[in-house]
Design an enzyme around this catalytic site. Structure first.
Site, mmCIF file in Angstrom:
data_model
loop_
_atom_site.group_PDB
_atom_site.id
_atom_site.type_symbol
_atom_site.label_atom_id
_atom_site.label_comp_id
_atom_site.label_asym_id
_atom_site.label_seq_id
_atom_site.Cartn_x
_atom_site.Cartn_y
_atom_site.Cartn_z
ATOM 1 N N CYS A 122 33.249 36.573 27.972
ATOM 2 C CA CYS A 122 31.878 37.254 28.444
ATOM 3 C C CYS A 122 31.205 38.274 27.837
ATOM 4 C CB CYS A 122 32.121 37.472 29.816
ATOM 5 S SG CYS A 122 32.761 36.272 30.620
ATOM 6 N N HIS A 251 26.678 41.948 31.926
ATOM 7 C CA HIS A 251 27.188 40.444 32.176
ATOM 8 C C HIS A 251 27.047 40.260 33.482
ATOM 9 C CE1 HIS A 251 29.163 36.921 32.234
ATOM 10 N NE2 HIS A 251 30.506 37.396 32.861
ATOM 11 N N ASN A 285 27.310 32.751 36.892
ATOM 12 C CA ASN A 285 27.998 33.480 35.657
ATOM 13 C C ASN A 285 28.379 32.191 34.864
ATOM 14 O OD1 ASN A 285 30.241 34.327 33.833
ATOM 15 N ND2 ASN A 285 31.300 35.432 35.564
HETATM 16 C C1 LIG Z 1 36.745 35.647 42.757
HETATM 17 C C2 LIG Z 1 36.416 36.629 43.988
HETATM 18 C C3 LIG Z 1 34.913 36.299 44.378
HETATM 19 C C4 LIG Z 1 37.212 36.528 45.104
HETATM 20 O O1 LIG Z 1 37.027 37.546 46.010
HETATM 21 P P1 LIG Z 1 38.219 38.399 46.738
HETATM 22 O O2 LIG Z 1 37.553 39.169 47.799
HETATM 23 O O3 LIG Z 1 38.881 38.888 45.656
HETATM 24 O O4 LIG Z 1 39.051 37.081 47.469
HETATM 25 P P2 LIG Z 1 40.419 36.957 47.823
HETATM 26 O O5 LIG Z 1 41.099 35.970 46.838
HETATM 27 O O6 LIG Z 1 41.055 38.246 48.032
HETATM 28 O O7 LIG Z 1 39.990 36.235 49.065
HETATM 29 C C5 LIG Z 1 39.682 36.980 50.455
HETATM 30 C C6 LIG Z 1 39.445 35.702 51.418
HETATM 31 O O8 LIG Z 1 38.482 35.179 50.971
HETATM 32 C C7 LIG Z 1 39.004 33.714 51.165
HETATM 33 N N1 LIG Z 1 38.145 32.954 49.984
HETATM 34 C C8 LIG Z 1 38.676 33.048 48.685
HETATM 35 N N2 LIG Z 1 37.570 32.318 48.006
HETATM 36 C C9 LIG Z 1 36.783 31.831 49.020
HETATM 37 C C10 LIG Z 1 35.737 31.043 48.923
HETATM 38 N N3 LIG Z 1 35.345 30.468 48.017
HETATM 39 N N4 LIG Z 1 35.070 30.797 50.158
HETATM 40 C C11 LIG Z 1 35.668 31.301 51.434
HETATM 41 N N5 LIG Z 1 36.661 31.778 51.356
HETATM 42 C C12 LIG Z 1 37.277 32.552 50.094
HETATM 43 C C13 LIG Z 1 40.378 33.826 50.985
HETATM 44 O O9 LIG Z 1 41.358 33.082 51.205
HETATM 45 C C14 LIG Z 1 40.851 35.253 51.720
HETATM 46 O O10 LIG Z 1 40.861 35.173 52.892
HETATM 47 P P3 LIG Z 1 42.243 35.572 53.858
HETATM 48 O O11 LIG Z 1 41.929 37.303 53.580
HETATM 49 O O12 LIG Z 1 41.690 35.253 55.256
HETATM 50 O O13 LIG Z 1 43.310 35.102 53.263
HETATM 51 C C15 LIG Z 1 36.357 38.072 43.582
HETATM 52 O O14 LIG Z 1 37.520 38.640 43.403
HETATM 53 C C16 LIG Z 1 35.429 38.316 42.288
HETATM 54 O O15 LIG Z 1 34.244 37.872 41.924
HETATM 55 N N6 LIG Z 1 36.248 38.894 41.310
HETATM 56 C C17 LIG Z 1 35.686 39.304 40.090
HETATM 57 C C18 LIG Z 1 35.690 37.930 38.894
HETATM 58 C C19 LIG Z 1 35.004 37.890 37.870
HETATM 59 O O16 LIG Z 1 33.834 38.683 37.957
HETATM 60 N N7 LIG Z 1 34.961 37.118 36.936
HETATM 61 C C20 LIG Z 1 34.276 37.039 35.887
HETATM 62 C C21 LIG Z 1 34.758 37.866 34.728
HETATM 63 S S1 LIG Z 1 33.629 37.695 33.322
#
Ligand SMILES: CC(C)(COP(=O)(O)OP(=O)(O)OC[C@H]1O[C@@H](n2cnc3c(N)ncnc32)[C@H](O)[C@@H]1OP(=O)(O)O)[C@@H](O)C(=O)NCCC(=O)NCCS
Lengths: 329, 80
Positions: A122, A251, A285
């Site tokens: 990215c 990004h 993204n």
């Molecule tokens: C991927 C991302 C959205 C996940 O969010 P998060 O808050 O870290 O998610 P978690 O894995 O901790 O999950 C939090 C809760 O949401 C739930 N969850 C995860 N994905 C879900 C989805 N798509 N829809 C609904 N619920 C979801 C999980 O099961 C968890 O539930 P719980 O607390 O009851 O167990 C986030 O971490 C993110 O965007 N990170 C940056 C990634 C990025 O930018 N990558 C590109 C780099 S170039």
């Protein structure tokens, strides 16, 4: 003693044209909710995406690169014969051989350019732009076409709700040429680096699914803490201050990361009225494509004007990061 | 080193800044997720700021264990 002769150098580089390309097929959050356990509100809240574009089987990565590159070339006013170097920043070719750049150049009609792919995920576009600007400045190239092109959908695990909600397909491109005087310089020095100790937090799971995997929270923490300093360094390297930035184009990883970076920069003196790219909302993204595409879309929508100062900063798998200030063409 | 009351008020300021919740709402028995409606990504931002402010490390796996404001205050107090 024999001495080598080098080509004459120029004071710097500038961007002359922009272009982008997206596949037609729209995938909404509700569409994804039919396949995995998720919902529209969750996706809007956590990542800020409302819809994204996904290339179907009949649209390849190179197809998108060709369209974006051709549009940037048209926008620049240059002819195909003027381009002597083509860089395609990509991390999603399904086969490493042949590269994307040579075939993309050929299909655009650019004859026998230096053509290479660059993988900094990215951060790829900003790496490519940095390389292009220095190639032009040193006289190694006259005009460089830099394209970020990704078909992430080939690598996404469509049953993994933590990644399939985020990634999408697109290409974005810029034409880089020489600045004849200091006043004309439109690409600032690149601020770049990597964190290979965190290589495993975004990777292809070669041992199992062969699909993309990321540790979302670790990536989020890294991006929200480490990227604003890179952006500030890019500003300082160009001899500017945060208040000089008219538009911030990070990004488009996650809108929450974009907002966190903007907030940090404002604490360091960036203006309240600095515009902030939010192209992710309707594009998802798109890795190396996101920055040039966001610039192109914002300019088309009249949200940025020619001559304004844009701060670009890319970051992602590697981990790798790069940023620079540019003048909007 | 900060005492319990200082940690609580410092944490409340961070929560207000990150999530826009009035500091008066941020009391020891409140659950971040259920009572204050703070999601996991805002928790990361709160953790990062708390690390800076109190000189502690709050890794992601630890962070997941901090359910209430009181949990966070005692974690910081023990680890600062
Ligand atoms: C991927 C991302 C959205 C996940 O969010 P998060 O808050 O870290 O998610 P978690 O894995 O901790 O999950 C939090 C809760 O949401 C739930 N969850 C995860 N994905 C879900 C989805 N798509 N829809 C609904 N619920 C979801 C999980 O099961 C968890 O539930 P719980 O607390 O009851 O167990 C986030 O971490 C993110 O965007 N990170 C940056 C990634 C990025 O930018 N990558 C590109 C780099 S170039």
């Amino acid at each position: 003693m024999t001495t080598f002769r080098l080509p004459p150098s120029v004071p710097g580089a500038r961007i002359l044209g922009l272009g982008s390309s997206q596949p037609e097929h729209v995938v909404t959050n509700d569409d994804l909710a039919q396949r995995v356990e998720t919902n529209d509100q969750w996706i809007r809240d956590r990542v800020g995406i409302v819809e994204r574009r996904v290339a179907q089987d009949d649209v390849s990565l190179v197809d998108m690169a060709v369209e974006a590159g051709s549009r940037a070339l048209k926008d620049s006013g240059l002819a195909t014969a003027d381009i002597d170097t083509v860089i395609v920043a990509t991390c999603t070719m399904t086969a490493p051989i042949p590269n994307a750049a040579a075939q993309t150049a050929d299909r655009i009609g650019i004859s026998a350019p230096a053509a290479f792919d660059l993988n900094a995920a990215c951060a790829g576009f900003c790496y490519g732009l940095g390389a292009a600007a220095d190639l032009v400045r040193s006289g190694s190239a006259r005009n460089v076409l830099v394209i970020g092109a990704e078909k992430l959908s080939d690598w996404v695990d469509w049953d993994d709700r933590s990644t399939c909600i985020i990634f999408a397909d697109a290409a974005g491109a810029a034409v880089v040429t020489g600045a004849r005087s200091e006043d004309e310089i439109g690409v600032g020095p690149v601020s770049w680096g990597s964190a290979g100790d965190m290589a495993n937090v975004i990777r292809i799971l070669e041992e199992s699914t062969n699909k993309l995997h990321q540790e979302g929270q670790t990536v989020f923490r890294w991006a929200t803490t480490r990227i604003a300093p890179v952006a500030l360094d890019a500003i300082a390297k160009a001899g500017l201050t945060p208040a000089d930035v008219d538009v911030l184009v990070p990004h488009q990883a996650n809108l929450r990361i974009v907002e966190a970076v903007a907030k940090k920069l404002r604490k360091e003196g960036a203006r309240e009225d600095m515009r902030v790219a939010d192209d992710i909302v309707h594009s998802g993204n798109t890795s190396s494509a996101s920055i040039p595409m966001a610039l192109d879309h914002m300019r088309a929508a009249g949200r940025i004007r020619s001559g304004e100062i844009a701060l670009l900063v890319g970051f992602g798998a590697g981990l790798s990061y790069a940023g620079q200030v540019v003048r909007v063409p | 080193m900060a005492d319990t009351a200082e940690i609580l008020s410092g944490l409340a300021e961070i929560v207000e800044e990150v999530a826009g919740i009035d500091t008066a709402e941020v009391t020891a028995e409140k659950s971040f997720v259920d009572d204050l409606d703070i999601d996991s990504l805002s928790m990361v931002e709160i953790a990062v700021q708390a690390e800076d402010k109190f000189g502690v490390k709050i890794p992601d796996d630890q962070l997941a264990e901090l359910k209430t404001v009181g949990d966070a205050v005692s974690y910081i107090e023990k680890n600062q």
